[in-house]
Design an enzyme around this catalytic site. Structure first.
Site, PDB file in Angstrom:
ATOM      1  N   GLN A 101       1.180  49.575  38.257  1.00  0.00           N
ATOM      2  CA  GLN A 101       0.654  48.684  37.229  1.00  0.00           C
ATOM      3  C   GLN A 101       1.768  48.196  36.307  1.00  0.00           C
ATOM      4  OE1 GLN A 101      -3.434  50.277  35.767  1.00  0.00           O
ATOM      5  NE2 GLN A 101      -2.337  52.103  36.490  1.00  0.00           N
ATOM      6  N   ASN A 102       2.967  48.721  36.497  1.00  0.00           N
ATOM      7  CA  ASN A 102       4.093  48.367  35.647  1.00  0.00           C
ATOM      8  C   ASN A 102       4.755  47.073  36.103  1.00  0.00           C
ATOM      9  OD1 ASN A 102       3.543  50.782  34.374  1.00  0.00           O
ATOM     10  ND2 ASN A 102       5.104  51.916  35.491  1.00  0.00           N
ATOM     11  N   ASP A 104       8.116  46.444  35.195  1.00  0.00           N
ATOM     12  CA  ASP A 104       9.521  46.648  34.829  1.00  0.00           C
ATOM     13  C   ASP A 104      10.473  46.753  36.008  1.00  0.00           C
ATOM     14  OD1 ASP A 104       9.115  49.347  35.770  1.00  0.00           O
ATOM     15  OD2 ASP A 104       8.380  49.896  33.772  1.00  0.00           O
ATOM     16  N   HIS A 119       0.536  43.850  38.906  1.00  0.00           N
ATOM     17  CA  HIS A 119       0.521  42.858  37.834  1.00  0.00           C
ATOM     18  C   HIS A 119       1.766  41.985  37.808  1.00  0.00           C
ATOM     19  CE1 HIS A 119      -2.294  45.959  35.820  1.00  0.00           C
ATOM     20  NE2 HIS A 119      -3.000  45.065  36.487  1.00  0.00           N
ATOM     21  N   CYS A 130       5.274  23.347  39.992  1.00  0.00           N
ATOM     22  CA  CYS A 130       5.797  23.318  41.360  1.00  0.00           C
ATOM     23  C   CYS A 130       5.784  24.692  42.024  1.00  0.00           C
ATOM     24  CB  CYS A 130       7.203  22.733  41.381  1.00  0.00           C
ATOM     25  SG  CYS A 130       8.490  23.786  40.643  1.00  0.00           S
ATOM     26  N   CYS A 180      11.187  20.529  37.991  1.00  0.00           N
ATOM     27  CA  CYS A 180      10.150  19.510  37.802  1.00  0.00           C
ATOM     28  C   CYS A 180       9.733  19.294  36.355  1.00  0.00           C
ATOM     29  CB  CYS A 180       8.920  19.865  38.648  1.00  0.00           C
ATOM     30  SG  CYS A 180       7.939  21.235  37.956  1.00  0.00           S
ATOM     31  N   GLY A 217       1.144  58.799  35.413  1.00  0.00           N
ATOM     32  CA  GLY A 217       1.387  58.108  34.151  1.00  0.00           C
ATOM     33  C   GLY A 217       0.430  56.983  33.842  1.00  0.00           C
ATOM     34  N   SER A 219      -3.549  56.255  32.222  1.00  0.00           N
ATOM     35  CA  SER A 219      -4.783  56.779  31.638  1.00  0.00           C
ATOM     36  C   SER A 219      -6.005  56.225  32.348  1.00  0.00           C
ATOM     37  CB  SER A 219      -4.857  56.425  30.149  1.00  0.00           C
ATOM     38  OG  SER A 219      -4.927  55.008  29.993  1.00  0.00           O
TER      39      SER A 219
END
Length: 280
Positions: A101-102, A104, A119, A130, A180, A217, A219
């Site tokens: 879900q990170n 980074d 994500h 474009c 563009c 890590g 919740s």
């Protein structure tokens, strides 16, 4: 970690075929604040929505000013012991894939290969016209040149932006797509956007095909991650959760550990690489 918990976690992972679901808590030891855990600074943060971003030049100016400052910390973050341990478990053939879900990129930086960024990733930028994707480092170069006399600082949020007031944002110049002239957006899912269906399907397939699910890590407060735990539970797939604090998936887990991720995963990896005679 107690001896019994240590043994149970090792037994679950040692069988291989493990899918991993990771959340913000895995990256806190790299200096990136989490959402709801011990460093949960985002509780009072108002997230940018897709609708506001595309509908308001002022909102885009505010977002990119904050993100430009925040990137100094996010872009320089390095994998911690937890990321390295997950990558090593994958190298050992015990982890089949990672849903994170990170945003980074630290799993990949640590050497993990099969990573699905649920994500998206802050290290890329996409043009909304474009659809060209370019490296974030190139955008940062252009933003720096366009704002050579602008400077600001503020507390960093988990989503990679900094807390700035209106006066700090004033005067910041946004740049558009070089190809563009379209609007540029980080290649991440904003609130109000849907994760592309093929990506969701890939995550479900990874979880459904696994022998066990290891949650690290997270919740599991938001449905985005919890749905994969629900899927594993519905299929009778064993679930282990390592997190600092309770999670919404605890009731479905065969094992829950309230423990720091880096030391716990490092100990797990060492144990699996060099099992004692009693645990072999």
């Amino acid at each position: 970690m107690s001896e019994s918990a240590r043994r149970l976690l090792a037994e679950l992972v040692a069988g291989g075929g493990v899918s991993v679901l990771s959340g913000a808590g895995l990256s806190t030891e790299s200096g990136i604040p989490d959402y709801r855990g011990p460093t949960g600074r985002a509780r009072k943060a108002e997230p940018m929505t897709y609708q506001r971003f595309v509908g308001s030049a002022r909102a885009r100016q505010r977002y990119w000013a904050r993100s430009h400052v925040g990137w100094r910390q996010i872009g320089s973050a390095r994998p911690n012991d937890g990321h390295r341990a997950v990558a090593e478990l994958e190298r050992l053939g015990l982890i089949a894939g990672i849903v994170t879900q990170n945003v980074d990129g630290l799993h990949q930086a640590a050497g993990a290969r099969r990573v699905i960024e649920l994500h998206g990733g802050l290290d890329r930028v996409v043009c909304l016209s474009c659809r060209e994707r370019t490296p974030r480092t190139e955008l940062e170069r252009r933003l720096g040149a366009a704002n050579a006399d602008w400077d600001a600082s503020g507390r960093i949020n988990p989503d990679g932006d900094a807390v700035l007031d209106d006066e700090q944002v004033e005067g910041f110049r946004v740049v558009d797509c070089e190809s563009c002239g379209g609007l540029l957006k980080p290649d991440v899912i904003f609130f109000g956007e849907n994760v592309p269906r093929p990506r969701v399907d890939e995550c479900f397939a990874l979880v459904a095909g696994a022998r066990a699910l290891l949650v690290l890590g997270s919740s599991l407060t938001v449905r985005s991650g919890l749905r994969f735990v629900d899927k594993a539970a519905a299929l009778g797939i064993p679930i282990a959760i390592v997190n600092q604090g309770p999670t919404r998936g605890d009731a479905d887990a065969a094992l829950t550990l309230d423990a720091p991720l880096g030391p716990t995963l490092t100990e797990l990896t060492t144990l699996l690489q060099h099992p004692s005679p009693a645990s072999a």
